[in-house]
Design a protein around this motif. Sequence first.
Motif, short mmCIF file in Angstrom:
data_model
loop_
_atom_site.label_atom_id
_atom_site.label_comp_id
_atom_site.label_asym_id
_atom_site.label_seq_id
_atom_site.Cartn_x
_atom_site.Cartn_y
_atom_site.Cartn_z
N PHE A 39 100.96 75.61 86.37
CA PHE A 39 102.13 76.48 86.33
C PHE A 39 102.15 77.55 87.42
O PHE A 39 103.06 78.38 87.45
CB PHE A 39 102.21 77.17 84.96
CG PHE A 39 102.34 76.20 83.81
CD1 PHE A 39 103.43 75.35 83.72
CD2 PHE A 39 101.37 76.14 82.83
CE1 PHE A 39 103.54 74.46 82.67
CE2 PHE A 39 101.48 75.24 81.78
CZ PHE A 39 102.57 74.40 81.70
N GLY A 40 101.13 77.56 88.27
CA GLY A 40 101.10 78.56 89.33
C GLY A 40 100.21 79.74 88.97
O GLY A 40 99.81 79.93 87.82
N THR A 41 99.91 80.53 89.98
CA THR A 41 99.03 81.69 89.79
C THR A 41 99.70 82.74 88.91
O THR A 41 100.91 82.99 89.02
CB THR A 41 98.68 82.32 91.15
OG1 THR A 41 98.09 81.32 91.99
CG2 THR A 41 97.71 83.48 90.98
N ARG A 42 98.93 83.32 87.99
CA ARG A 42 99.45 84.35 87.10
C ARG A 42 98.64 85.63 87.30
O ARG A 42 97.41 85.59 87.49
CB ARG A 42 99.34 83.91 85.63
CG ARG A 42 100.20 82.69 85.29
CD ARG A 42 101.69 83.05 85.39
NE ARG A 42 102.55 81.96 84.94
CZ ARG A 42 103.06 81.04 85.74
NH1 ARG A 42 102.77 81.07 87.03
NH2 ARG A 42 103.83 80.09 85.27
N HIS A 43 99.31 86.80 87.28
CA HIS A 43 98.64 88.08 87.48
C HIS A 43 98.44 88.78 86.14
O HIS A 43 99.39 88.92 85.36
CB HIS A 43 99.46 88.96 88.42
CG HIS A 43 99.66 88.33 89.77
ND1 HIS A 43 98.63 88.19 90.68
CD2 HIS A 43 100.77 87.79 90.36
CE1 HIS A 43 99.09 87.60 91.78
NE2 HIS A 43 100.38 87.33 91.60
#
Length: 550
Positions: A91-95
């Motif tokens: 799902f992509g990079t999460r912060h």
Amino acid sequence: MNFTRWSARLPGTQRRAAARAGHTVTTPDRRGEGSVPAARAERLTDEPPPAPAVDELPVREVLDRVPALVALVHGPDHRLAYVNDAYAAAFGTRHPGAPAAEALPELRDLGLMPLLDQAQRSGRPRTLKSRKAPDGRNYTFTCTPVTEDGGKSAVLVFATDVTDHAEAADRLRASERRQRETAVTLQRSLLPQELEQPDDLRIAATYHPGGTEAAVGGDWYDVITLGGGRTALVIGDVMGRGVRAAAVMGQLRTAVRAYARLDLPPHEVLQLLDGLAMEIDANQIATCVYAVHDPNEGRLLYASAGHLPILVRDENGAVRRADEPTGPPLGTGGWMHASGTVPLGPGSTAVLYTDGLVERRDEDLDDGIAALERALAGATGTPQVVCDRLVRSAGVTADHDDDVAVLVLQHPHRTGADGELFRNAALELLGGVEAAPRARAFASGVLTSWRFPTELHDLGVLAASELVANSLQHGTPPMRLRLRRTDRRLIIEVTDGDDHLPLRRLAEPGDESGRGIAIVATIASHWGSRRTPGGGKAVWCEFLLPKAGD
């Protein structure tokens, strides 16, 4: 964040820790005591060192390498603390730091926010099975409550990729759907595509395949016009399900139509069907009701082979159950079936049905029939309307677990202009040869009063004369000439006490007789003969009436 504290809650961790604790053995150092040889002591010290405990593993490194998607959220608003590499790849990079509804929109779109709340409040894991995520894959999500340092609550989200299983299940469902559609198509193709509509009855039928699987049943129905104004009505149910039951049903239905053309009494038709069912498959049985309606008698003559009783509602709304006689199902052999009668006068409605309409797993069969009687008592309208109301009252839906077939027939009460189109006239043939001219005069007068065209009038008088002459020569008293008109045809019938049925034959040039039936067969639209229930026979012919404007 201390991953070590909640790592012990990972699935299998506690089980492996307990197993390790139960098998750990402390070996005292006995070197120097002289009781064990030096070589033996050396072998004991060469064993491999024990594996590190789970608590000693770098948890973050483990989670980053597992193929499952992992996320950790904490606090009442589920702020993101961590996602592993598999989650970021999907799902992509999460912060970290933002609420899950913002930081993990894919979980919000899948409806996981309430699941996080439930897991946090209850302290128990919650699972959401096989949901398609925005990346096109299917995942099963498990939300497990954990405790952080300082007693703060958190929720660990595991997402297992089940795409292969979901696609296999979709393929299986599609295959089952195609098989069911094929089976239902086969079943419906074996049922009448269009019901015959006799002159004196209004008829409708419905069929509902049961369940959602491919194994449809063997329910069937049919309407057969026998000629002379009479109609045969059939409903049956082959035991079992699947294509085999449907194939047996098709063979029985075809045989019923063939036997019906012989114009046999109902019990004789069932007797023939019983033998045929045993030849088709000795292990396959079927129930069946075969009934014949004669408008001149105002009743149904029927025979039942283990089938449910016919229900008849009279013009006043009272419902009668035709219980007797009932024999064993078709295919059992060794039983002599018998015919019974039930009144069906003008204004009456009769219902023939299969057990799927009234049988329920948690109810007695008689209770189901009684409920159908109550529904029939209040069901008015056309036969199709009555069909639909009975099916709805029985709670039959698309996922009903058994096939349902219903056949409804009404004998309408005709008045006014409609009643003028349905007439009857009869003459007792008394005496000897002098009865022939009386019969011709009677037929001529009746057909004139019915205002038939000259050509049809003359053909009707000729047919009546030939049938009466044939009966006077070959039959025995009592004899009767009956004329009947409907909105579509003229029917001429002669009955007598002899049960020898006439045959059409080619008369030789020198023969003085044998031409009467041939003449009738030539000028009439149809002709036929049958034995009557009380002994004797009936010979009939019919003429189609010209349509309005012809």
